[in-house]
Design a protein around this motif. Structure first.
Motif, PDB file in Angstrom:
ATOM      1  N   HIS A 120       6.040  -1.241  -0.033  1.00 39.62           N
ATOM      2  CA  HIS A 120       5.238  -0.526  -1.020  1.00 39.62           C
ATOM      3  C   HIS A 120       5.812  -0.721  -2.417  1.00 39.62           C
ATOM      4  O   HIS A 120       5.491  -0.008  -3.340  1.00 39.62           O
ATOM      5  CB  HIS A 120       5.036   0.959  -0.669  1.00 39.62           C
ATOM      6  N   LYS A 157       0.285   0.395   7.245  1.00 36.31           N
ATOM      7  CA  LYS A 157       0.945  -0.911   7.266  1.00 36.31           C
ATOM      8  C   LYS A 157       1.761  -1.108   8.543  1.00 36.31           C
ATOM      9  O   LYS A 157       1.638  -2.123   9.232  1.00 36.31           O
ATOM     10  CB  LYS A 157       1.878  -1.047   6.041  1.00 36.31           C
ATOM     11  N   GLY A 174       0.839  -1.207   0.000  1.00 33.41           N
ATOM     12  CA  GLY A 174       0.000   0.000   0.000  1.00 33.41           C
ATOM     13  C   GLY A 174       0.858   1.235   0.000  1.00 33.41           C
ATOM     14  O   GLY A 174       2.049   1.178   0.329  1.00 33.41           O
ATOM     15  N   MET A 186      -3.640  -2.383   0.603  1.00 28.25           N
ATOM     16  CA  MET A 186      -4.277  -1.483   1.586  1.00 28.25           C
ATOM     17  C   MET A 186      -4.282  -0.057   1.079  1.00 28.25           C
ATOM     18  O   MET A 186      -3.398   0.358   0.328  1.00 28.25           O
ATOM     19  CB  MET A 186      -3.499  -1.508   2.909  1.00 28.25           C
ATOM     20  N   ASP A 187      -5.284   0.688   1.511  1.00 31.52           N
ATOM     21  CA  ASP A 187      -5.306   2.121   1.243  1.00 31.52           C
ATOM     22  C   ASP A 187      -6.075   2.806   2.363  1.00 31.52           C
ATOM     23  O   ASP A 187      -7.150   2.349   2.744  1.00 31.52           O
ATOM     24  CB  ASP A 187      -5.966   2.399  -0.113  1.00 31.52           C
ATOM     25  N   LYS A 188      -5.525   3.869   2.890  1.00 30.24           N
ATOM     26  CA  LYS A 188      -6.188   4.686   3.918  1.00 30.24           C
ATOM     27  C   LYS A 188      -6.735   3.823   5.060  1.00 30.24           C
ATOM     28  O   LYS A 188      -7.879   3.975   5.483  1.00 30.24           O
ATOM     29  CB  LYS A 188      -7.317   5.497   3.298  1.00 30.24           C
ATOM     30  N   GLY A 189      -5.941   2.899   5.535  1.00 27.12           N
ATOM     31  CA  GLY A 189      -6.335   2.119   6.704  1.00 27.12           C
ATOM     32  C   GLY A 189      -7.319   1.002   6.424  1.00 27.12           C
ATOM     33  O   GLY A 189      -7.863   0.409   7.347  1.00 27.12           O
ATOM     34  N   ARG A 190      -7.616   0.727   5.149  1.00 27.63           N
ATOM     35  CA  ARG A 190      -8.553  -0.341   4.807  1.00 27.63           C
ATOM     36  C   ARG A 190      -7.896  -1.345   3.890  1.00 27.63           C
ATOM     37  O   ARG A 190      -6.981  -1.011   3.145  1.00 27.63           O
ATOM     38  CB  ARG A 190      -9.752   0.227   4.041  1.00 27.63           C
ATOM     39  N   CYS A 208      -0.577   4.381   4.704  1.00 25.78           N
ATOM     40  CA  CYS A 208      -1.858   3.692   4.652  1.00 25.78           C
ATOM     41  C   CYS A 208      -2.081   2.822   5.888  1.00 25.78           C
ATOM     42  O   CYS A 208      -3.140   2.226   6.041  1.00 25.78           O
ATOM     43  CB  CYS A 208      -1.968   2.846   3.386  1.00 25.78           C
TER      44      CYS A 208
END
Ligand SMILES: Nc1ncnc2c1ncn2[C@@H]1O[C@H](COP(=O)(O)OP(=O)(O)OP(=O)(O)O)[C@@H](O)[C@H]1O
Ligand SMILES: [Mg+2]
Lengths: 287, 335, 280
Positions: free
Chosen positions: B192, B42, B36, B207-211, B40
């Motif tokens: 990444h 990780k 990600g 993953m992106d922005k905690g999701r 984000c």
């Protein structure tokens, strides 16, 4: 078992020294403060009174003592600053024997104040070595020890303070990135301009911290003024000792202590004002 | 036997959400890669598993055992930090032996295990050195040896190769994979770098922005991504809107899905020069093993990658025909 | 000419000469004079206008060697210095760690409170504590002196240690913990070894300031606790001034300090010392 939250851990870790200082520093200070108003005082009747402050400000000797204490704080500090700043600059250059000088200049740091006073006596007292050296060539040395301007006290205090200030100022100057100064030079600043406009402002927190600590040392000093200072006025610290242990006048002692602390706190506030702009500019971290 | 289960795990710093409530299971012996963009979450996720950061909510279980009350030193998790975090005042051997010492393992047995771990990462001769006397790659291997020598239930690796040069990175990447398979330890690997993720992983979590945006085996995720984010994050791609008729804009006769977007990998586009071709070469970049063209076709600009060795390089302005080697891949939920 | 300074350091030898001369006058000369006084011959004395004593003798040194009080004061000063240093370090470490590494409410207030003993003149602290120590029966006792000196040394130690610990990367601590080290093991194997320069600087200054401390020791301990500075005070501030004796005591006081100082100078880093005090 749950793990303890960080706030609780921090509180537990701060407790030993925090508690220690609360017990042996905060509490006595608080008692002294209250005692200066006659509250919870030893030997007093426990009622609120301004008697001790009236005593302090109503007695010529104590008023003069307060002024004299401030004098003994400011003048030696200014003298040491005038010596320390160039010294710190000089020690930052490269020159033969730098390492040795860097160690030697700190020696007065470990010399007790009483020893400094003793040294001033042997050199500058009536019949001291300075007089013996200067009289044959026709110079009559003025009175330096126990004189009205407390020159002897100033010499001894400054002698001891110079290495301390130099160390802190040198540290602050050394922490400034060399590139910043070079950048100023490439933008057209002379070495002197770069020094005044870049280095001094950036080192200001260190310089003022050194100033503040030396100032407070001078104000509370007891041994050196007692040995080298004039018979009149006596600094408040000496009055405190006499009133506490020879006259048992604790209320007055507490009032004197409160006054001296007040001056210290005022100087501390002035320090924060001076360095505030730098603190915010660097997010509280001046490096 | 080490299985990690995260249920509803979440973490916020003040008002900024680092990890939104998240579920994740890692199978025993699996090599999972977290991929990600920067920031984000990780590292936050790894630190929560290791017990360095406490989650705001949710449960972390290793082999079914709830970790909530366990401090990091009780979790038996091997963590390799991005910064290596080698103890500067200890030799290589002392660094590697530290975890064994903490476990009260007898000196002789510990020394033997340290020696074996150092042999595993090819560092035996450097045992007496201090970290500052090592190169970046050697430090990285010490950090790895230090984490595996304690025979952790889980091995967590936080961008362990990101400070190294490309050559060394590739080399160590292979070492790492071999090592993990030999030890059969459950591993989570943060990166990444998409190439690294694909080379190493049994399964990739994007993953992106905690999701978690998408997950899957490297091949599936690369060839058949569900989301535009994953398609674009894993390698390069052309995201193209299909027309209402279900056709690609340049009307090659290839039908796309009924509506929406498709992803076409540059290497899936074959470029052939044709005087009456619909496309025209806008620019080209020589990449060594391949040539990348930017091609204008009916107002759409596509990237195409030609890796045919020995084929002529088409100059700018050449008219070309495009053919797709595989059908374009539909993406979900994007406009 | 001006262009040569700063960017291009000019000939450093002038600095050497200038500093050397100043140091000789400000440091060498006074110490030599004190040394001469200690070797003064009581039979002839040393009076104006003599620049050097007419003759030398070891009388005063012999007197000091025979005088049990001075040996005892030396031992007492060293003992108190060690105790104060140990107590200070012990109390300071946890707080320094919390200030350096943990976020907590009212941190700035705690920092200010810990700084306060440096801001309030020592004599006020001593007189204030004196009243409490009377009630606790600690006045005029060695433990009382140790306790009151620690008030003055604690702030500096905490600040120096906090500055050093702040420089230790958090991930080293995290790494140690995930390798199985509990809080005590982290302190022992990671924190204390890596903060060692801070301990050395802080410990040294603590020992020195305890060894030379006069005001608080005098007020709390005198006349029963006779450290070297208190004895020296007796020779200088009493009815009669005894220069030769004072000179001998000066050197007995100074030599151990200088030895400690020059030993420490080799391991001491200026930046560590300045970091503790450069910013309040
Ligand atoms: N201690 C902290 N305090 C406040 N915010 C934090 C803290 N640690 C991380 N964050 C924030 O949480 C988010 C996730 O951070 P994290 O370190 O997990 O990202 P990452 O995915 O590891 O990024 P990178 O690839 O750059 O290492 C970021 O927005 C970051 O700013
Ligand atoms: Mg990260």
């Amino acid at each position: 078992m749950r793990r303890l939250p960080q706030g609780v851990v921090a509180a537990l870790l701060v407790l030993p020294s925090g508690g220690y200082l609360a017990l042996f520093f905060g509490l006595p200070l608080l008692l002294a403060f209250l005692g200066s108003f006659g509250l919870y005082a030893r030997g007093g009747d426990g009622g609120f009174t301004l008697r001790h402050y009236a005593d302090l400000f109503g007695t010529q000797a104590y008023r003069d003592g307060l002024v004299f204490s401030t004098y003994l704080a400011i003048v030696p500090t200014l003298v040491s600053l005038a010596i320390s700043l160039p010294l710190a600059m000089g020690l930052a250059q490269t020159f033969p024997g730098r390492k040795l000088f860097n160690a030697l200049y700190k020696v007065p740091l470990v010399v007790p104040g009483i020893v400094a006073a003793f040294i001033v006596m042997t050199l500058f007292d009536r019949g001291g070595l300075a007089a013996r050296l200067l009289t044959p060539i026709g110079i009559d040395l003025p009175k330096i020890v126990r004189d009205d301007w407390a020159v002897g006290v100033i010499i001894a205090t400054a002698w001891k303070a110079v290495p301390f200030m130099t160390l802190i100022i040198g540290g602050s100057l050394g922490a400034i990135q060399k590139d910043i100064i070079l950048a100023a030079r490439t933008l057209g600043a002379t070495p002197l301009t770069a020094f005044w406009r870049i280095q001094i402002p950036l080192a200001l927190p260190g310089i003022t911290a050194a100033f503040l600590l030396t100032f407070i040392g001078g104000m509370g000093a007891f041994a050196v003024p007692n040995l080298l200072g004039p018979v009149y006025p006596l600094p408040l610290s000496v009055h405190m000792y006499v009133n506490a242990f020879e006259r048992n006048n604790w209320g007055l002692v507490a009032a004197m202590g409160t006054m001296l602390s007040l001056i210290s706190v005022l100087v501390l506030l002035a320090y924060y004002r001076t360095t505030r702009s730098l603190r915010t500019a660097y997010g509280g971290e001046v490096r | 036997m080490s299985q990690i289960t995260l249920t509803g795990i979440a973490k916020a710093y003040g008002t900024s959400v680092a990890i939104a409530p998240m579920d994740l299971t890692v199978a025993d012996g699996e090599f999972l890669t977290l991929l990600g963009p920067s920031g984000c979450g990780k590292t936050t996720l790894m630190r929560m598993i290791a017990g360095i950061t406490l989650p705001d909510q949710g449960a972390i279980r290793i082999n079914g055992r709830d970790m909530a009350a366990l401090p990091p030193e009780k979790r038996n998790v091997g963590l390799v930090f991005q910064s290596y975090a080698l103890f500067p005042h200890m030799t290589v051997a002392a660094n590697v032996g530290f975890g064994l010492k903490m476990r009260g393992i007898a000196r002789d047995a510990a020394a033997e295990r340290v020696r074996a771990a150092l042999a595993l990462v090819d560092l035996e001769p450097l045992a007496a050195r201090y970290p500052r006397e090592l190169s970046g790659g050697q430090q990285q291997r010490v950090a790895l040896a230090r984490a595996i020598v304690i025979e952790p239930d889980v091995l967590l690796l936080d961008e362990p190769l990101s400070n190294l040069d490309a050559k060394l990175r590739e080399h160590l990447r292979e070492d790492l994979r071999n090592l993990q398979q030999r030890l059969r330890v459950t591993a989570i690997y943060v990166t990444h770098d998409q190439a690294e993720a694909m080379a190493l992983a049994d399964r990739i979590i994007v993953m992106d922005k905690g999701r978690i945006v998408e997950e899957g085996a490297p091949v599936d995720l690369y060839r058949a991504p569900q989301t535009r984010f994953a398609a674009e994050f894993l390698g390069q791609t052309n995201v193209v809107a299909v027309t209402a008729a279900g056709l690609l804009p340049w009307n090659t006769g290839v039908a796309g899905p009924a509506d929406g977007m498709v992803s076409i990998r540059p290497e899936d586009i074959a470029v052939t020069p044709a005087l009456d071709g619909a496309g025209r070469v806008l620019s080209l970049t020589f990449l060594g093993p391949a040539v990348e063209y930017r091609i204008d076709i009916g107002g759409t600009v596509l990237r195409a990658r030609d890796s045919g060795t020995g084929t002529a390089i088409l100059p700018q302005g050449t008219q070309v025909d495009l053919t797709l080697r595989v059908p374009p891949h539909p993406l979900q939920g994007v406009a | 000419m001006t262009a040569r300074s700063g960017l291009h350091p000019s000939d450093g030898r002038w600095i050497t000469v200038g500093l050397g001369a100043s140091l000789l006058i400000a440091l060498g000369l006074p110490l030599i004079v004190a040394l001469l006084w200690s070797f003064m011959d009581p039979a002839t004395g040393w009076f104006a206008p003599d620049i050097l004593p007419p003759s030398y003798a070891l009388d005063h040194w012999e007197w000091a060697a025979r005088n049990g009080d001075i040996a005892q004061a030396l031992l007492l000063s060293v003992g108190i210095g060690l105790a104060v240093t140990a107590l200070t370090a012990l109390l300071a470490l946890p707080t320094a760690y919390a200030l350096a590494k943990l976020p907590f409410a009212m941190k700035r207030a705690v920092e200010l409170f810990i700084l306060a003993p440096l801001i309030v003149p020592g004599i006020i602290v001593a007189v204030g504590i004196g009243t409490i120590f009377f009630r606790l029966d600690l006045a005029f006792s060695i433990p009382g002196v140790i306790l009151v000196q620690t008030v003055g040394t604690l702030p500096f130690m905490i600040r120096v240690l906090a500055a050093t610990i702040e420089a230790i990367p958090n991930d080293l601590i995290n790494a140690a913990r995930s390798l199985g080290a509990g809080p005590a093991a982290v302190a022992r194997h990671i924190l204390i070894p890596l903060a060692w320069p801070g301990f050395v600087a802080g410990g040294l200054l603590t020992f020195i300031s305890s060894f030379e401390e006069f005001e608080k020791t005098f007020i709390i301990g005198s006349p029963f606790v006779q450290t070297l500075p208190v004895i020296l005070w007796g020779y200088l501030g009493g009815r009669v001034m005894v220069f030769p004796t004072a000179a001998v005591v000066t050197f007995i006081l100074l030599v151990p300090m200088l030895i400690v100082f020059f030993l420490a100078e080799r391991v001491l880093r200026d930046d560590v010392m300045a970091a503790g005090m450069g910013k309040l």
